[in-house]
Design a protein around this motif. Structure first.
Motif, PDB file in Angstrom:
ATOM      1  N   UNK A 108       5.223   1.206  16.852  1.00 40.49           N
ATOM      2  CA  UNK A 108       5.286   2.577  16.328  1.00 40.49           C
ATOM      3  C   UNK A 108       6.199   2.638  15.108  1.00 40.49           C
ATOM      4  N   UNK A 109       7.352   1.953  15.192  1.00 41.17           N
ATOM      5  CA  UNK A 109       8.300   1.966  14.074  1.00 41.17           C
ATOM      6  C   UNK A 109       7.679   1.398  12.812  1.00 41.17           C
ATOM      7  N   UNK A 110       6.935   0.304  12.941  1.00 41.72           N
ATOM      8  CA  UNK A 110       6.284  -0.290  11.776  1.00 41.72           C
ATOM      9  C   UNK A 110       5.234   0.656  11.200  1.00 41.72           C
ATOM     10  N   UNK A 111       4.474   1.301  12.072  1.00 42.93           N
ATOM     11  CA  UNK A 111       3.425   2.202  11.619  1.00 42.93           C
ATOM     12  C   UNK A 111       3.952   3.436  10.913  1.00 42.93           C
ATOM     13  N   UNK A 112       4.936   4.102  11.520  1.00 45.83           N
ATOM     14  CA  UNK A 112       5.428   5.347  10.918  1.00 45.83           C
ATOM     15  C   UNK A 112       6.199   5.067   9.629  1.00 45.83           C
ATOM     16  N   UNK A 113       6.873   3.917   9.555  1.00 48.26           N
ATOM     17  CA  UNK A 113       7.587   3.597   8.316  1.00 48.26           C
ATOM     18  C   UNK A 113       6.592   3.342   7.186  1.00 48.26           C
ATOM     19  N   UNK A 114       5.518   2.628   7.491  1.00 46.97           N
ATOM     20  CA  UNK A 114       4.508   2.357   6.482  1.00 46.97           C
ATOM     21  C   UNK A 114       3.859   3.644   5.982  1.00 46.97           C
ATOM     22  N   UNK A 115       3.527   4.529   6.896  1.00 51.56           N
ATOM     23  CA  UNK A 115       2.909   5.803   6.523  1.00 51.56           C
ATOM     24  C   UNK A 115       3.857   6.659   5.685  1.00 51.56           C
ATOM     25  N   UNK A 116       5.127   6.685   6.097  1.00 50.19           N
ATOM     26  CA  UNK A 116       6.094   7.507   5.373  1.00 50.19           C
ATOM     27  C   UNK A 116       6.326   6.983   3.961  1.00 50.19           C
ATOM     28  N   UNK A 117       6.485   5.665   3.829  1.00 44.90           N
ATOM     29  CA  UNK A 117       6.747   5.084   2.519  1.00 44.90           C
ATOM     30  C   UNK A 117       5.552   5.238   1.583  1.00 44.90           C
ATOM     31  N   UNK A 118       4.344   5.202   2.137  1.00 44.36           N
ATOM     32  CA  UNK A 118       3.139   5.294   1.305  1.00 44.36           C
ATOM     33  C   UNK A 118       2.815   6.724   0.889  1.00 44.36           C
ATOM     34  N   UNK A 119       2.993   7.679   1.808  1.00 43.08           N
ATOM     35  CA  UNK A 119       2.440   9.006   1.577  1.00 43.08           C
ATOM     36  C   UNK A 119       3.451  10.152   1.563  1.00 43.08           C
ATOM     37  N   UNK A 120       4.542  10.043   2.313  1.00 42.06           N
ATOM     38  CA  UNK A 120       5.422  11.200   2.484  1.00 42.06           C
ATOM     39  C   UNK A 120       6.750  11.082   1.747  1.00 42.06           C
ATOM     40  N   UNK A 121       7.322   9.919   1.742  1.00 46.88           N
ATOM     41  CA  UNK A 121       8.636   9.747   1.126  1.00 46.88           C
ATOM     42  C   UNK A 121       9.761  10.376   1.908  1.00 46.88           C
ATOM     43  N   UNK A 122       9.544  10.564   3.226  1.00 45.59           N
ATOM     44  CA  UNK A 122      10.565  11.158   4.085  1.00 45.59           C
ATOM     45  C   UNK A 122      11.179  10.093   4.978  1.00 45.59           C
ATOM     46  N   UNK A 123      12.443  10.255   5.370  1.00 46.35           N
ATOM     47  CA  UNK A 123      13.034   9.312   6.317  1.00 46.35           C
ATOM     48  C   UNK A 123      12.365   9.444   7.683  1.00 46.35           C
ATOM     49  N   UNK A 124      12.011   8.319   8.294  1.00 46.29           N
ATOM     50  CA  UNK A 124      11.345   8.373   9.605  1.00 46.29           C
ATOM     51  C   UNK A 124      12.348   8.552  10.740  1.00 46.29           C
ATOM     52  N   UNK A 125      13.628   8.248  10.448  1.00 42.15           N
ATOM     53  CA  UNK A 125      14.700   8.437  11.430  1.00 42.15           C
ATOM     54  C   UNK A 125      14.365   7.695  12.728  1.00 42.15           C
TER      55      UNK A 125
END
Length: 333
Positions: free
Chosen positions: A112-129
């Motif tokens: 999950x951590x790998x997935x949400x970090x990838x999505x955030x860095x690509x599309x949102x630019x928000x910290x996944x915390x």
């Protein structure tokens, strides 16, 4: 000689990854802070062992799955795994069956951590915390309802009285809320965390008090029960939210400190909503109020048309003092 230096370098990298996982719970990088946070978890030894074991398993899974070594060494997978182990250790007796749950939950947290970090860095630019921790823990808790061999425990609750009555009620509640970020409720754990936080950053320590006081005041003023801050493990959300908004992802400024207080109040509202929403499912809110409050605030600051007094940290976040120093230096160039 080269082999010795190489071995020492690898050992330090492993140690930095482990202690960095503990330090990152309060956004730190210092190994001394990480060591004190580790000590806080060991006030209830088996619960602390659950966290440490899951941290090591998470790092191992990250290596096996070929995750970037930089992310592993900075403690990203470690702190999510640590929190999963500590949270599950709050509920269940340490046993071979429970260890198997930790093995699988640590894998889930890494995926999950790998997935949400990838999505955030690509599309949102928000910290996944710590979103991976929350999702993995919820799924593990739901799964264990079908496993009769995984037994509940009251050991952590029974240890919550350690150090009670030494400090005034408000200070004791603050210390318990600090320790609750590691799912430890004793005053002793809170003291270890307070010292580690102070070593990391004096401004982070001040913001923790601002966040706790604001969140507590709002929650009680609206008719909430003060004991919810520890019994329902929501008080640490106010603290983490204020630190994150006040000086970690925003450059330290009187305006960011005011916004930190507002964000802590928002997290109190979100915590109450989370308790009502998740109670039918028997799930704790964990760090979701903190995650939602911080991401909403950062998103609004990110998309605003003007700069004003609120400045986003444009590099990898460090301590509030270091973030302010780097922002000031960049302005003078």
């Amino acid at each position: 000689m080269d082999a010795t230096c190489s071995g020492l370098s690898r050992t330090l990298a492993v140690l930095r990854s482990i202690l960095g996982g503990y330090a990152q719970i309060y956004f730190g990088q210092r190994m001394v802070s990480g060591l004190l946070f580790l000590a806080a978890t060991l006030v209830v030894p088996l619960r602390g062992l659950s966290g440490l074991l899951t941290l090591l398993l998470a790092n191992l899974w990250a290596l096996v799955l070929g995750r970037p070594r930089k992310h592993i060494e900075e403690g990203y997978y470690a702190f999510n795994g640590l929190l999963v182990g500590l949270a599950l250790g709050l509920f269940f007796r340490f046993s071979p069956e429970f260890v198997l749950v930790l093995v699988l939950a640590s894998l889930l947290s890494v995926l999950i951590a790998a997935g949400v970090r990838n999505l955030s860095e690509r599309y949102l630019g928000l910290p996944v915390l710590s979103l991976a921790f929350v999702l993995a823990t919820w799924l593990a808790l739901l799964a264990t309802r079908r496993f009769a061999s995984v037994q509940f425990t009251l050991e952590t609750v029974e240890a919550a009285g350690l150090g009670a009555g030494v400090f005034p009620a408000g200070v004791e509640l603050y210390l318990r809320s600090l320790g609750a970020a590691f799912f430890q409720l004793s005053v002793f754990s809170g003291l270890f965390v307070a010292l580690g936080l102070l070593i990391f950053s004096r401004w982070a320590f001040i913001l923790s008090i601002v966040g706790f006081a604001t969140g507590w005041a709002v929650y009680v003023a609206l008719g909430g029960t003060a004991s919810d801050l520890t019994q329902e493990f929501i008080g640490f959300n106010f603290i983490l939210t204020a630190i994150a908004v006040g000086g970690i992802w925003l450059v330290l400024h009187p305006a960011s400190m005011l916004l930190a207080a507002v964000a802590a109040a928002l997290s109190a509202l979100l915590a109450a909503a989370g308790l009502s929403l998740l109670r039918p499912f028997g799930l704790p809110v964990l760090a979701m109020p903190f995650i939602m409050a911080v991401q909403l605030i950062i998103f609004i600051v990110l998309i605003r048309p003007t700069t004003g007094w609120l400045r986003l940290v444009r590099h990898v976040p460090e301590s509030p003092e270091r973030n302010l120093s780097r922002a000031t230096y960049m302005e003078r160039r």
